[in-house]
Enzyme design. Sequence first.
Site, PDB file in Angstrom:
ATOM      1  CE  LYS A 109       5.945  -8.635  -0.375  1.00 51.14           C
ATOM      2  NZ  LYS A 109       4.963  -8.464   0.693  1.00 51.14           N
TER       3      LYS A 109
HETATM    4  C1  LIG Z   1       3.744  -8.093   0.810  1.00 50.00           C
HETATM    5  C2  LIG Z   1       2.952  -8.748   1.915  1.00 50.00           C
HETATM    6  C3  LIG Z   1       1.553  -8.990   2.011  1.00 50.00           C
HETATM    7  C4  LIG Z   1       0.628  -8.758   0.693  1.00 50.00           C
HETATM    8  O1  LIG Z   1       0.951  -9.587  -0.386  1.00 50.00           O
HETATM    9  P1  LIG Z   1       0.429  -8.930  -1.807  1.00 50.00           P
HETATM   10  O2  LIG Z   1       1.119  -9.977  -2.723  1.00 50.00           O
HETATM   11  O3  LIG Z   1       1.244  -7.565  -1.996  1.00 50.00           O
HETATM   12  O4  LIG Z   1      -0.758  -8.839  -1.832  1.00 50.00           O
HETATM   13  C5  LIG Z   1       0.797  -9.540   2.985  1.00 50.00           C
HETATM   14  N1  LIG Z   1       1.591  -9.762   4.022  1.00 50.00           N
HETATM   15  C6  LIG Z   1       2.863  -9.544   4.099  1.00 50.00           C
HETATM   16  C7  LIG Z   1       3.673 -10.246   5.200  1.00 50.00           C
HETATM   17  C8  LIG Z   1       3.663  -9.066   3.104  1.00 50.00           C
HETATM   18  O5  LIG Z   1       5.094  -8.736   3.177  1.00 50.00           O
END
Ligand SMILES: *Cc1c(COP(=O)(O)O)cnc(C)c1O
Length: 501
Positions: free
Chosen positions: A116
């Site tokens: 993120k």
């Molecule tokens: C947010 C997240 C996901 C999922 O990603 P999306 O974009 O919501 O599909 C997978 N793994 C981790 C560690 C995350 O923080």
Amino acid sequence: MFYNSTQDKSKAVSSAQAIAQGISQDGGLFVPESFPQISDKLFCDMLEMSYQDRAKAIISMYLTDFSKEEIDDCVTGAYTKEKFSGENPTPISSLKYNGKDLNVLELWHGPTCAFKDMALQILPYFLTKALKKVSDDTQAVILVATSGDTGKAALEGFKDVENTNIIVFYPENGVSAMQKHQMNTQEGENVFVCAIKGNFDDAQTAVKKIFTDDAMAKILNEHGMMFSSANSINFGRLLPQIVYYISAYCDMVNLGKISLGDKINITVPTGNFGNILAAYYAYEMGLPVNKFICASNSNNVLTDFINTGIYDKNRKFFTTVSPSMDILVSSNLERLLYRLSGNDDKITKDWMNKLKSDGRYEVTVDIKQKISELFYGGYCDEDGTKNTIHDLFEQDKYLCDTHTAVAVSVYNDYVDKTGDNTPCIIASTASPYKFSKAVLTALKDKNMPESEFEMLDRLHELSGVEIPKPLLCLKDKKSRFSTVTDKDKMQKVVLSALGID
Ligand SMILES: *Cc1c(COP(=O)(O)O)cnc(C)c1O
């Protein structure tokens, strides 16, 4: 370049407006009206470029109302060596697992140790510039619903950023101990964190409702404020994610794993469908992709959807060791359906309304067909996740987190089932140290320590992998937030956090 709402395409706004607003007032999501194409020449040029320069090239194709200087400023401010520990913020690790080649794209070298950060370090730059373009002194109030990682990454990105306030809601019992600690110790004058009694879907639904509530918008307006989003419903979140898939492709060419023009597969551990959608958008721009492998945990609503064309959230919700994927309403699927239906806003709106009223919809045969040509859906349960962490460590001394393990496991199944040996990039979405307890359990360690920070040390002892500094630094930080609220009282919490009562 204009952006349309998936539920009313007569709306066309600038990128600044789409980013500032986050979601369209009609409840639809903003999407680019068309996809800029990467020419052969640009692909060649990008092979020689740094990550930052690749980012500038891609981002400038979408943010056409931003100047070159503004985009330079966003990229150089966000992706520094200091924040992303090294020259390339998204390195690839080459591994072997059960005889298969894995190209693990590590997206978690940023300040909060999850992918993120790739988007949420740059979004505040986009947003503050966008706000200046669309309004004079308006303050953005960023509402976030998080399944664990978005919350911390957004808080870290927006802390003390001028003209912004950020309020994060997370499910009280739905995040890891480290994730909770990361959020509750967050510094900054403009931040607020609140747990809710409910799961991520409850938080996301309530936040979307607050966004599109006319009365709330009016109250904020009277106070010189407007809502915006740092969730992946904001196009400004997806755009930086398109970049790393294209960059990874260039790195694969430079590593000699593929030749320019060769197709690759991409496996993504999926929750809200944001990360995998960004990969699909890269494909729309000309990235040669054969198959998108959508990996889910026990909350396998997407696996079923890809296999049957029926999306049905009426099912048991599981709290798993990969909490950031504990999601039954994957928001960004709406953007894929809009695109695959030939930008049909009526049918998209119809499906989304059915999802709201019945928790279920079924797409047309034509769309189901298009989806199964490009996407493979699979899932991995709790035991499978732990076994994968264990076996990957045994085989290759590589420590992966629970989410990445889901992706590796589903990819392994995919190759066994299909024999498709196209080189594959696997998105690795978090540092294993964010989920120490689950990872230690998976390694079958007999000396499970009591406290979270002892677990970090133990994991380090076993693996020799360095503990990320941002996590170590949290050890002596005091918790600042302890509010827990009912999901139907979130609106009140927002107003009181903003000092409007
Ligand atoms: C947010 C997240 C996901 C999922 O990603 P999306 O974009 O919501 O599909 C997978 N793994 C981790 C560690 C995350 O923080």
